[in-house]
Design an enzyme around this catalytic site. Structure first.
Site, PDB file in Angstrom:
ATOM      1  CG  HIS A  96      -1.688  -1.059   1.628  1.00  0.00           C
ATOM      2  ND1 HIS A  96      -1.217  -2.174   2.259  1.00  0.00           N
ATOM      3  CD2 HIS A  96      -3.023  -1.263   1.462  1.00  0.00           C
ATOM      4  CE1 HIS A  96      -2.211  -3.023   2.465  1.00  0.00           C
ATOM      5  NE2 HIS A  96      -3.318  -2.499   1.990  1.00  0.00           N
ATOM      6  CG  ASP A 145       1.904  -0.931   3.377  1.00  0.00           C
ATOM      7  OD1 ASP A 145       1.233  -0.541   4.338  1.00  0.00           O
ATOM      8  OD2 ASP A 145       1.507  -1.765   2.535  1.00  0.00           O
TER       9      ASP A 145
HETATM   10  C1  XLS Z   1      -7.201  -6.705   4.723  1.00  0.00           C
HETATM   11  C2  XLS Z   1      -6.775  -6.941   3.349  1.00  0.00           C
HETATM   12  C3  XLS Z   1      -5.664  -6.046   2.850  1.00  0.00           C
HETATM   13  C4  XLS Z   1      -5.577  -6.109   1.354  1.00  0.00           C
HETATM   14  C5  XLS Z   1      -4.868  -4.967   0.735  1.00  0.00           C
HETATM   15  O1  XLS Z   1      -7.859  -7.514   5.336  1.00  0.00           O
HETATM   16  O2  XLS Z   1      -6.427  -8.274   3.209  1.00  0.00           O
HETATM   17  O3  XLS Z   1      -4.464  -6.371   3.457  1.00  0.00           O
HETATM   18  O4  XLS Z   1      -4.998  -7.281   0.935  1.00  0.00           O
HETATM   19  O5  XLS Z   1      -5.426  -3.754   1.036  1.00  0.00           O
END
Ligand code: XLS
Ligand code: NI
Ligand code: NI
Length: 438
Positions: free
Chosen positions: A99, A102
């Site tokens: 993201h 991140d």
């Molecule tokens: C949250 C999601 C997230 C997605 C990406 O539960 O799994 O991590 O994979 O935004």
């Protein structure tokens, strides 16, 4: 300088190896059904869990001990880039996912956030060039910041909608810059708490508007990644709009978006929705929408997204079976959207966790390949539905039969109807034998 000096390069040593820093099943160059394991599995590391998550839970602060802990936000971001490429090299992991927030800290303003992101994206690009490691997908985090408390594309605030749109636009540009193979939309807070204050129709229309804008902009800038939606039934909101694969597909269909999107199916989200992982993969597959997977597992005794590393061989085998039946994941891959337990706080645990996940998927792949090759399930299913191959069954399937012709058939068919056993226990015993043989 190494950030993980205690970790050697992880090699394949095969079944029976007692070396915790070795693969027992993942042998990247081993050919399974005409493709190497590396080509089948396309493993990716999830930036948020591996370099950012610290092991907090609602009752305690982080426990993870990382060499970058004490650095300033930008230096921390740079150290995490180094850590990412060292970990990928050591694990022979071809892809990563992130993201925006991140990889780079948010600034005080939107343009400051973009600036931070640009600095780190340049660094990521350099490292990708020198190591040959690739980006499976990126995404925009539209759920952590308080501005998204009511949602992003489904917010009640037009200003927040615009902010989210700007963030997605930037995400698409970053994806293009880094050659991302996919771009993910997980609707973190795209859902609602109560109908008492919600205009559901407007929220769904707006979600579709946002996705259409994203499709248009990607086209405009020549970003050709596969777009993926990641269904999840709850957490954080009570009613998530992308509840599961079937709900998401119907939304895409309704709003004329189906041709532009596939699904990123996550194991723990499937179980939260009351489905098995293989059910969700199967629904996506038979609708031509299986794009990529978030590989993890939940805990059946707990009701939330625990995002554990996948070690359940039944689940990895049946998941890989669906993927093989799909003809592979195309541009998608197996992203470890998984985090080490709070008590696994050392750097070494990050490696043990990925080794466990990669070996579990490699073993699942071998077992699934055997199921395919020996037509274990195919022959059972074919036999079970054989009444639709000829006679009245063939007429039903070909569309020739009507209620009238079927009534005539049923009235003159005086023989007792013969049914066959489903044989589930015997089938499960056979599955056990296959899994333990590879
Ligand atoms: C949250 C999601 C997230 C997605 C990406 O539960 O799994 O991590 O994979 O935004
Ligand atoms: Ni996920
Ligand atoms: Ni998740």
């Amino acid at each position: 300088m190494s950030l993980f000096p205690n970790v050697p390069k992880i090699q394949y040593e095969g079944r029976g190896s007692k070396n915790p820093f070795a693969f027992k099943h993942y042998n990247p160059q081993e050919v399974v059904l005409g493709k190497t394991m590396e080509e089948h599995l396309r493993f990716a590391v999830a930036y948020w869990h591996t370099y950012v998550a610290s092991g907090t839970d609602p009752f305690g602060v982080g426990t993870a001990v990382r060499s970058w802990d004490s650095l300033s936000p930008m230096d921390k971001a740079k150290a995490r880039v180094e850590a990412n490429f060292e970990l990928m090299e050591k694990l022979n992991m071809p892809y990563y996912c992130f993201h925006d927030v991140d990889v780079a800290p948010e600034g005080a303003t939107l343009s400051e956030s973009f600036k931070n992101l640009d600095t780190i994206v340049a660094l990521l690009k350099e490292n990708m060039k020198s190591t040959g490691r690739k980006l499976l997908w990126n995404t925009a985090n539209l759920f952590t910041n308080p501005r998204y408390m009511h949602g992003a594309a489904t917010t009640c605030s037009a200003d927040v909608f615009a902010y989210a749109a700007a963030t997605i636009k930037k995400g698409l540009e970053v994806g293009k810059e880094l050659g991302a193979e996919n771009y993910v939309f997980w609707g973190g807070r795209e859902g609602y708490e109560s109908l008492l204050n919600t205009d559901m129709k407007l929220e769904l229309d707006n979600l579709a508007r946002m996705l259409h804008m994203a499709v248009d902009y990607a086209k405009e800038i020549g970003f050709d990644a596969q777009f993926l939606i990641e269904p999840k039934p709850k957490e954080p909101t009570k009613h998530q709009y992308d509840f599961d694969a079937a709900t998401t597909l119907s939304f895409l269909q309704t709003y004329g978006l189906k041709e532009y999107f596939k699904l990123n199916v996550e194991a723990n989200h499937a179980t939260l929705a009351g489905h098995t992982f293989e059910h969700e993969l199967h629904v996506a597959r038979i609708n031509g929408a299986l794009g990529s997977i978030d590989a993890n597992q939940g805990d059946y005794l707990l009701g939330w997204d625990t995002d554990e590393f996948p070690t359940d061989l039944y689940s990895t085998t049946l998941a890989m079976y669906e993927i093989l039946k799909n003809g592979g994941l195309g541009r998608g891959g197996v992203n470890f959207d998984a985090k080490v337990r709070r008590t696994s706080f050392t750097d070494e645990d990050l490696f043990f966790a990925h080794i466990a996940g990669m070996d579990s998927f490699a073993r699942g792949l071998k077992a699934a390949a055997k199921l395919v090759e020996e037509k274990v399930l195919d022959s059972i299913v074919e036999q079970r539905y054989s009444s639709f191959k000829e006679g009245i069954g063939a007429e039903i399937v070909s569309g020739k039969a009507t209620l009238k012709s079927l009534e005539a058939y049923a009235l003159q068919n005086n023989k007792p109807i013969k049914l066959e056993s489903g044989r589930l226990e015997q089938i499960r015993a056979t599955l056990n034998e296959v899994i333990f043989s590879v």
